[in-house]
Design a protein around this motif. Sequence first.
Motif, mmCIF file in Angstrom:
data_model
loop_
_atom_site.group_PDB
_atom_site.id
_atom_site.type_symbol
_atom_site.label_atom_id
_atom_site.label_comp_id
_atom_site.label_asym_id
_atom_site.label_seq_id
_atom_site.Cartn_x
_atom_site.Cartn_y
_atom_site.Cartn_z
ATOM 1 N N SER A 1 0.773 -1.203 -0.046
ATOM 2 C CA SER A 1 0.039 0.115 0.035
ATOM 3 C C SER A 1 0.812 1.222 0.036
ATOM 4 O O SER A 1 0.356 2.387 -0.428
ATOM 5 C CB SER A 1 -1.091 -0.057 1.423
ATOM 6 N N ARG A 2 2.099 1.015 0.450
ATOM 7 C CA ARG A 2 2.941 2.378 0.424
ATOM 8 C C ARG A 2 3.991 2.394 -0.461
ATOM 9 O O ARG A 2 4.840 3.167 -0.423
ATOM 10 C CB ARG A 2 3.443 2.111 2.016
ATOM 11 N N VAL A 3 3.804 1.681 -1.419
ATOM 12 C CA VAL A 3 4.699 1.946 -2.556
ATOM 13 C C VAL A 3 4.691 3.118 -3.043
ATOM 14 O O VAL A 3 3.930 3.601 -3.691
ATOM 15 C CB VAL A 3 4.663 0.507 -3.433
ATOM 16 N N LEU B 1 -1.048 0.651 -8.061
ATOM 17 C CA LEU B 1 -0.809 -0.764 -8.153
ATOM 18 C C LEU B 1 -1.970 -1.614 -8.631
ATOM 19 O O LEU B 1 -2.827 -1.702 -8.036
ATOM 20 C CB LEU B 1 -0.038 -1.487 -6.987
ATOM 21 N N ASP B 2 -1.921 -1.955 -10.110
ATOM 22 C CA ASP B 2 -3.281 -2.803 -10.652
ATOM 23 C C ASP B 2 -2.547 -3.689 -11.387
ATOM 24 O O ASP B 2 -2.371 -3.394 -12.706
ATOM 25 C CB ASP B 2 -4.144 -1.668 -11.358
ATOM 26 N N PRO B 3 -2.097 -4.885 -10.980
ATOM 27 C CA PRO B 3 -1.591 -5.961 -11.796
ATOM 28 C C PRO B 3 -2.354 -6.136 -12.915
ATOM 29 O O PRO B 3 -2.008 -6.949 -13.888
ATOM 30 C CB PRO B 3 -1.307 -7.030 -10.750
ATOM 31 N N HIS B 4 -3.846 -6.061 -13.026
ATOM 32 C CA HIS B 4 -4.731 -6.352 -13.821
ATOM 33 C C HIS B 4 -4.423 -5.814 -15.239
ATOM 34 O O HIS B 4 -4.748 -6.115 -16.393
ATOM 35 C CB HIS B 4 -5.935 -6.590 -13.750
ATOM 36 N N ALA C 1 15.113 -2.876 -0.852
ATOM 37 C CA ALA C 1 14.446 -2.910 0.498
ATOM 38 C C ALA C 1 13.385 -1.839 0.672
ATOM 39 O O ALA C 1 13.099 -1.730 1.682
ATOM 40 C CB ALA C 1 15.631 -2.662 1.585
ATOM 41 N N SER C 2 12.552 -1.877 -0.386
ATOM 42 C CA SER C 2 11.416 -0.878 -0.301
ATOM 43 C C SER C 2 10.394 -2.078 0.049
ATOM 44 O O SER C 2 9.339 -1.399 0.666
ATOM 45 C CB SER C 2 11.040 -0.460 -1.810
ATOM 46 N N ILE C 3 10.497 -3.271 -0.029
ATOM 47 C CA ILE C 3 9.540 -4.142 0.553
ATOM 48 C C ILE C 3 10.299 -5.181 1.228
ATOM 49 O O ILE C 3 11.367 -5.537 0.837
ATOM 50 C CB ILE C 3 8.625 -4.749 -0.394
#
Length: 141
Positions: A98-100, A114-117, A135-137
């Motif tokens: 959510s915080r990317v 972020l919409d992988p579709h 290391a962002s995630i």
Amino acid sequence: MLVRLLYASRPAEQNVCDVVQSILQQSHAHNPQNGITGVLCHTEQVFIQVLEGGREAVNALYGHILRDPRHKDVVLLDYEEIQERRYAGWTMGQVNMSRVNPSILLRYSPLPVLDPHTMSGKMLMALLDELMATASIVGRI
């Protein structure tokens, strides 16, 4: 033979936190005995999951996911034979995306959400690789 499968879905329920915990609990109980590793990324609107392991085990798990009432709008984004795992240390990592940073998303996506579709599987894997490398995630086992 090892394979990597990438799919996206939307949560069928509104309480995403409970659904994520349920999926992770089931993954931690099921995946080690079946040689499956991977990562579950999520926002309030979407799940993105990478599964790695033997072809039969990964295919069987994906078949189960397609019938899982916790998921809707399931779409297969990428499937490939691999030489080695990217997530060998994670029975199932968890990443709240959510915080990317929107500027990172714009490098790989038509919009800064972020919409992988709306993304190709290769672009989504490249995004996940960049986020992990910087290391962002950070996931957890």
